[in-house]
Design a protein around this motif. Structure first.
Motif, PDB file in Angstrom:
ATOM      1  N   GLY A  38       0.781  -1.237   0.000  1.00 41.03           N
ATOM      2  CA  GLY A  38       0.000   0.000   0.000  1.00 41.03           C
ATOM      3  C   GLY A  38       0.805   1.275   0.000  1.00 41.03           C
ATOM      4  N   GLU A  39       2.129   1.178  -0.071  1.00 39.49           N
ATOM      5  CA  GLU A  39       2.995   2.355   0.022  1.00 39.49           C
ATOM      6  C   GLU A  39       3.247   2.983  -1.338  1.00 39.49           C
ATOM      7  OE1 GLU A  39       7.194   3.279   2.209  1.00 39.49           O
ATOM      8  OE2 GLU A  39       7.223   1.557   0.857  1.00 39.49           O
ATOM      9  N   LEU A  40       3.420   4.319  -1.346  1.00 43.72           N
ATOM     10  CA  LEU A  40       3.901   5.002  -2.538  1.00 43.72           C
ATOM     11  C   LEU A  40       5.312   5.506  -2.242  1.00 43.72           C
ATOM     12  CD1 LEU A  40       1.963   7.217  -5.004  1.00 43.72           C
ATOM     13  CD2 LEU A  40       4.357   7.668  -4.486  1.00 43.72           C
ATOM     14  N   LEU A  41       6.277   4.877  -2.910  1.00 41.32           N
ATOM     15  CA  LEU A  41       7.686   5.228  -2.753  1.00 41.32           C
ATOM     16  C   LEU A  41       8.100   6.142  -3.893  1.00 41.32           C
ATOM     17  CD1 LEU A  41      10.525   4.775  -1.420  1.00 41.32           C
ATOM     18  CD2 LEU A  41      10.778   2.826  -2.986  1.00 41.32           C
ATOM     19  N   GLY A  42       8.538   7.345  -3.568  1.00 42.11           N
ATOM     20  CA  GLY A  42       9.022   8.271  -4.577  1.00 42.11           C
ATOM     21  C   GLY A  42      10.515   8.078  -4.795  1.00 42.11           C
ATOM     22  N   VAL A  43      10.941   8.037  -6.065  1.00 41.92           N
ATOM     23  CA  VAL A  43      12.356   7.900  -6.401  1.00 41.92           C
ATOM     24  C   VAL A  43      12.770   9.147  -7.167  1.00 41.92           C
ATOM     25  CG1 VAL A  43      14.100   6.477  -7.529  1.00 41.92           C
ATOM     26  CG2 VAL A  43      12.075   5.396  -6.529  1.00 41.92           C
ATOM     27  N   VAL A  44      13.699   9.916  -6.608  1.00 41.96           N
ATOM     28  CA  VAL A  44      14.060  11.206  -7.209  1.00 41.96           C
ATOM     29  C   VAL A  44      15.558  11.275  -7.499  1.00 41.96           C
ATOM     30  CG1 VAL A  44      12.165  12.413  -6.068  1.00 41.96           C
ATOM     31  CG2 VAL A  44      14.397  12.351  -4.968  1.00 41.96           C
ATOM     32  N   GLY A  45      15.897  12.185  -8.389  1.00 44.97           N
ATOM     33  CA  GLY A  45      17.288  12.406  -8.782  1.00 44.97           C
ATOM     34  C   GLY A  45      17.319  13.001 -10.169  1.00 44.97           C
ATOM     35  N   GLU A  46      18.475  13.566 -10.541  1.00 44.62           N
ATOM     36  CA  GLU A  46      18.637  14.143 -11.874  1.00 44.62           C
ATOM     37  C   GLU A  46      18.596  13.066 -12.954  1.00 44.62           C
ATOM     38  OE1 GLU A  46      22.061  17.312 -11.852  1.00 44.62           O
ATOM     39  OE2 GLU A  46      22.409  15.861 -10.253  1.00 44.62           O
ATOM     40  N   SER A  47      18.464  13.499 -14.203  1.00 45.70           N
ATOM     41  CA  SER A  47      18.625  12.576 -15.323  1.00 45.70           C
ATOM     42  C   SER A  47      20.030  11.993 -15.258  1.00 45.70           C
ATOM     43  CB  SER A  47      18.450  13.316 -16.653  1.00 45.70           C
ATOM     44  OG  SER A  47      17.130  13.792 -16.775  1.00 45.70           O
ATOM     45  N   GLY A  48      20.137  10.679 -15.425  1.00 47.12           N
ATOM     46  CA  GLY A  48      21.437  10.026 -15.340  1.00 47.12           C
ATOM     47  C   GLY A  48      21.791   9.517 -13.963  1.00 47.12           C
ATOM     48  N   SER A  49      20.872   9.653 -13.006  1.00 50.01           N
ATOM     49  CA  SER A  49      21.167   9.205 -11.639  1.00 50.01           C
ATOM     50  C   SER A  49      20.912   7.718 -11.441  1.00 50.01           C
ATOM     51  CB  SER A  49      20.354  10.018 -10.622  1.00 50.01           C
ATOM     52  OG  SER A  49      18.965   9.853 -10.840  1.00 50.01           O
ATOM     53  N   GLY A  50      20.253   7.075 -12.402  1.00 50.81           N
ATOM     54  CA  GLY A  50      20.032   5.632 -12.316  1.00 50.81           C
ATOM     55  C   GLY A  50      18.631   5.216 -11.920  1.00 50.81           C
ATOM     56  N   LYS A  51      17.699   6.159 -11.854  1.00 49.53           N
ATOM     57  CA  LYS A  51      16.336   5.861 -11.397  1.00 49.53           C
ATOM     58  C   LYS A  51      15.637   4.855 -12.315  1.00 49.53           C
ATOM     59  CE  LYS A  51      14.760  10.073 -11.859  1.00 49.53           C
ATOM     60  NZ  LYS A  51      15.863  10.627 -12.644  1.00 49.53           N
ATOM     61  N   SER A  52      15.518   5.213 -13.579  1.00 50.50           N
ATOM     62  CA  SER A  52      14.782   4.372 -14.527  1.00 50.50           C
ATOM     63  C   SER A  52      15.486   3.046 -14.778  1.00 50.50           C
ATOM     64  CB  SER A  52      14.583   5.108 -15.853  1.00 50.50           C
ATOM     65  OG  SER A  52      13.805   6.273 -15.672  1.00 50.50           O
TER      66      SER A  52
END
Length: 334
Positions: A38-52
């Motif tokens: 049930g959690e919404l985890l936000g993943v943030v960082g600049e382009s190129g930080s490895g998120k996607s």
């Protein structure tokens, strides 16, 4: 609100490299996190930080070659997804883990109707007949707020506006009632009014369906309004994790603090020029042996250039990977 019980998804020491002519690019470097029911985890960082790349690595969406997951565990429902065959993984993607891509125009096939593309996963994963799949597809379009849903099943993607195409993508991701939804910057290409509508829709669907969500974005304003917990990434690593209010009120990593300082204040509480983070994220042709942010960090001191700091607990559910103590204004160890 998220359930404090056992995690629905556990990621441990995930590592992904891209093979290039210049050498192996280490895009994901030991990422570990948990997603709770049930959690919404936000993943943030600049382009190129490895998120996607991190999130696509979890469910085998990266082309191989050049990409290769070299280490780690991704445990979902007692199975390590990294050890599953292609067919086993395809049975989980869409059915149990949904994915919303950033650009709906390139994610939807222009030569097939929206109805066909919605019905395809329903028939493949849930074994529905053509009639039942069509009824369910209309229900899904209605669920995401597309008027005259049954008629619009016969329309092609180009007949929908940008905001409506994104709603179609959400409907496709929700088609088989997944337990986990991964959304990769799904509102980036939309104007602010449509963006607000999509965010409100996701919040409504989350509470209605009770699913867990990973929301990837570079927009801290979006995260502030929808997330329970935030994971900040830089250089293919997690540099800070905390509950959303704690992160905004008490950032502990210089990169997190710098990101927050770049957000313009609508109340005019930050006079002067808009803040920027000088420099660019690194391209890592080797596993990091020092702090990846050290070349851009105002607090960097000698050990930062020779040590890659592990995450340490700051307080409860708040941890940070940094040798500098932002609160004390002094080295964390020393």
């Amino acid at each position: 609100m998220p359930n404090e019980g056992a995690a629905i998804l556990q990621v441990k020491e995930l590592r992904t490299v891209f093979q290039t002519r210049q050498g192996d690019v280490h895009a994901v470097n030991g990422v570990s996190f948990e997603l709770r029911p049930g959690e919404l985890l936000g993943v943030v960082g600049e382009s190129g930080s490895g998120k996607s790349v991190t999130m696509m690595s979890l469910i085998g969406l990266l082309p191989s070659p050049p990409a290769k997951v070299t280490a780690g565990q991704v445990v979902f429902e007692g199975q390590d997804l990294l050890h599953l065959s292609g067919n086993e993984l395809r049975a989980i993607r869409g059915a149990k883990i949904g994915f919303i891509f950033q650009d709906p125009m390139t994610s939807l096939n222009p030569v097939f109707t929206v109805g066909f593309q919605l019905m395809e996963p329903l028939r493949a994963h849930m074994g529905l007949s053509k009639t039942k799949a069509k009824d369910r597809a209309a229900e899904l379009l209605d669920l995401v707020g597309i008027p005259d849903a049954k008629r619009r099943l016969s329309d092609f993607p180009h007949q929908f506006s940008g905001g409506m195409r994104q709603r179609v993508m959400i409907a496709m991701a929700l088609a088989c009632d997944p337990k986990v939804l991964i959304a990769d910057e799904p509102t980036t290409a939309l104007d602010v009014t449509i963006q607000a509508q999509i965010l409100e829709l996701v919040k409504e669907l989350r509470h209605k369906l009770g699913m867990s969500i990973i929301w990837i974005t570079h927009d801290l304003g979006v995260i502030a309004g929808i997330a329970d917990r935030v994971m900040v990434m830089y250089g293919g690593q997690v540099v800070e994790q905390a509950p959303v209010r704690e992160l905004f009120s008490n950032p502990q990593h210089p990169y997190t603090k710098a990101l927050l300082d770049t957000v313009p204040s609508v109340r005019g509480t930050r006079p002067g020029k808009l803040q920027v983070i000088e420099g660019q994220p690194p391209i890592l042709y080797g596993a990091p042996s020092s702090c990846s942010f050290s070349e851009r960090c105002a607090h960097a001191f000698t050990p930062c250039h020779s040590q890659n700091p592990p995450p340490v607990a700051v307080d409860g559910d708040h941890n940070v990977a940094c040798l500098w103590d932002v609160s004390e204004g002094a080295p964390r160890h020393g």
